[in-house]
Design an enzyme around this catalytic site. Structure first.
Site, PDB file in Angstrom:
ATOM      1  N   TYR A   1      -1.331 -11.456   3.391  1.00  0.00           N
ATOM      2  CA  TYR A   1      -2.766 -11.679   3.509  1.00  0.00           C
ATOM      3  C   TYR A   1      -3.076 -12.900   4.368  1.00  0.00           C
ATOM      4  CZ  TYR A   1      -4.346  -7.960   0.449  1.00  0.00           C
ATOM      5  OH  TYR A   1      -4.645  -6.731  -0.065  1.00  0.00           O
TER       6      TYR A   1
ATOM      7  N   ASN B   1      -8.894  -4.884  -6.751  1.00  0.00           N
ATOM      8  CA  ASN B   1      -9.576  -3.636  -6.421  1.00  0.00           C
ATOM      9  C   ASN B   1     -10.444  -3.205  -7.601  1.00  0.00           C
ATOM     10  OD1 ASN B   1      -8.496  -3.052  -3.787  1.00  0.00           O
ATOM     11  ND2 ASN B   1      -6.571  -2.470  -4.749  1.00  0.00           N
TER      12      ASN B   1
ATOM     13  N   HIS C   1      -9.371  -2.684   4.527  1.00  0.00           N
ATOM     14  CA  HIS C   1     -10.591  -3.315   4.005  1.00  0.00           C
ATOM     15  C   HIS C   1     -11.527  -3.765   5.136  1.00  0.00           C
ATOM     16  CE1 HIS C   1      -9.085  -3.372  -0.136  1.00  0.00           C
ATOM     17  NE2 HIS C   1      -7.923  -3.707   0.371  1.00  0.00           N
TER      18      HIS C   1
END
Length: 486
Positions: free
Chosen positions: A339, A129, A56
């Protein structure tokens, strides 16, 4: 005495006398190390880029708000969803997945759809997404999957053989591959695509009762996609096409919006549903669990500074608020760690304190120190817990709701291995023109694959989803469907 606001200054606030000429020993002499302004400029320039995201990396963002349009308080005690008409500020980052920071916007790739809600109970991140499913369902496979999407370590080129080798050996990817290779694989703009939480989450109400939930953001602009030819043309002429389109739309007051819906599943249904509801490669039928409206998201303000707001924005599915919990989804479980850990590495241990990430409510904890700690670092307050000095303590009513677990600690696969039914259902839902384009996209993407056995293995997966699907791909590649699966 203060410096005139129009005066150029150093980072320590002193006025700069000359910003065009370095200090040298005479007009032709070597540069002097005592030119601290020069040294500061060069040293800072060398450090202007934080490491780009591993995935990303290329993205665009915008500010906006979320407004509740339907009462869902029976399902969740989350304060920002507590009453119709309530508005919560938010920030959204859209992104491609596989490309680098300078890559083209209009490539065939899933799009990240990450939303940060600045609620009165802390930030809530919904990190999804533009597709309702994913390629894999266990986080242990994620590094290997992403390696196949990146550059070959020898040639430094994208490697279609690696991509299809991994997919053909990971049949759970078939549903997402079919979506990616369909018309939806290249959105016309970031405004003309849906968004999904993808994973299963858990909502808990004020009485402590829970339900499983899936999120669906439906674009109010309508879904539009690009043909491969147009996408390739735009990639060459304007690789920042999507970024530019989003910025210009908001700048001229054409604010993009999405309606948020959820699917609600009673907890007990998870044990009897025909697909594992925690498997992120599967969807829940909307006939079984209809969409329930929650609210509306509007993006109405562009960032003032891309780096400060878009590049330094950090999202994690573990950024939760009371009333919203996680599920046993194995891919989600891995993301809860990965993350935030990526942000600690990329931006720093105090990334949550940056203005774009900082909660709007007061933060009270015992975390101290670390790089870039730019507030008072807790001042002289007590710095440990438990303590006898009135420091902040836990509130038991905000514990995550308990749920039973059982079994033997082991490396265990999902119980359900039907990777074909939903991919076949998707294929059969497409019109003839859409099927033709899907097959053409797959054939074009698989032609460069070096090993025929990889192509044949993937053809078997298409055939098991739908015989016509596999046969048409095989014909396009000049191959035959292996006899053992007919």
């Amino acid at each position: 005495m203060t410096t005139n606001k129009n005066n150029l200054t150093t980072s320590w606030g002193a006025p700069v006398g000359d910003n065009q000429n370095s200090m040298t020993a005479g007009s032709r002499g070597p540069t002097l190390i005592q030119d601290v302004h020069l040294l500061e400029k060069l040293a800072h320039f060398n450090r202007e880029r934080v490491p780009e995201r591993v995935v990303h990396a290329k993205g665009a963002g915008a500010h906006g708000y979320f407004e509740v349009t339907n009462d869902v308080s029976a399902y969740t005690k989350a304060a920002f969803l507590s009453e119709v008409g309530k508005r919560t500020p938010l920030f959204v980052r859209f992104s491609t997945v596989a490309g680098e920071n300078g890559s083209a916007d209009t490539v065939r790739d899933p799009r990240g759809f990450a939303v940060k809600f600045y609620t009165e109970e802390g930030n809530y991140d919904l990190v999804g997404n533009n597709t309702p499913v994913f390629f894999i369902r266990d986080a242990i496979k994620f590094p290997d999957f992403i390696h196949t999407q990146k550059r070959d370590p020898r040639t430094h080129l994208k490697n279609p053989t690696a991509v299809w080798d991994f997919w053909s050996l990971s049949p759970e990817s078939l549903h997402q591959v079919s979506i990616l290779m369909s018309d939806r694989g290249i959105p016309a703009t970031l405004r003309h695509m849906h968004g999904f939480g993808s994973h299963t989450f858990k909502w808990v109400n004020a009485e402590g009762d829970g339900v499983w939930v899936k999120y669906h953001f439906k674009t109010e602009q309508g879904v539009k996609n690009l043909s491969p030819d147009v996408a390739a043309k735009l990639a060459g002429e304007n690789p920042d096409y999507h970024t530019e389109d989003l910025f210009n739309a908001i700048e001229k007051g054409d604010f993009p919006s999405w309606k948020l819906y959820v699917q609600i599943m009673p907890l007990e249904d998870a044990d009897t549903y025909r697909f594992d509801p925690f498997d992120v490669t599967k969807v829940w039928s909307q006939k079984d669990y209809p969409l329930i409206e929650v609210g509306r998201m509007v993006l109405d303000r562009n960032p003032e500074n891309y780096f400060a707001e878009v590049e330094q924005a950090t999202f994690s599915p573990g950024t939760l608020v009371p009333g919203i919990d996680v599920s046993p989804d194995k891919m989600l479980q891995g993301r809860l760690f990965a993350y935030s850990d990526a942000h600690r590495y990329r931006v720093g241990a105090n990334h949550q304190a940056l203005p774009i990430n900082r909660p709007r409510n007061e933060v009270n904890n015992y975390q101290r120190d670390g790089q870039m700690r730019f507030d008072d670092n807790g001042g002289r307050s007590v710095y440990y817990e438990p303590n006898s000095f009135g420091g902040p303590t836990e509130s038991h009513e905000n514990k995550q709701a308990a749920y039973p677990v059982s079994g033997v600690a082991d490396s265990v696969a999902y119980d359900h291995n039907d990777h074909y039914t939903q991919a076949g259902d998707l294929y059969r839902l497409l019109s003839e023109d859409e099927r033709t384009r899907l097959v053409a996209n797959i054939v074009e993407a698989m032609k460069p694959v070096e090993k025929e056995e990889i192509k044949l293995r993937q053809i078997q997966h298409f055939y098991k989803a739908d015989p016509e699907y596999g046969t048409r791909v095989a014909d396009g590649l000049g191959l035959s469907v292996p006899q053992q699966i007919k």
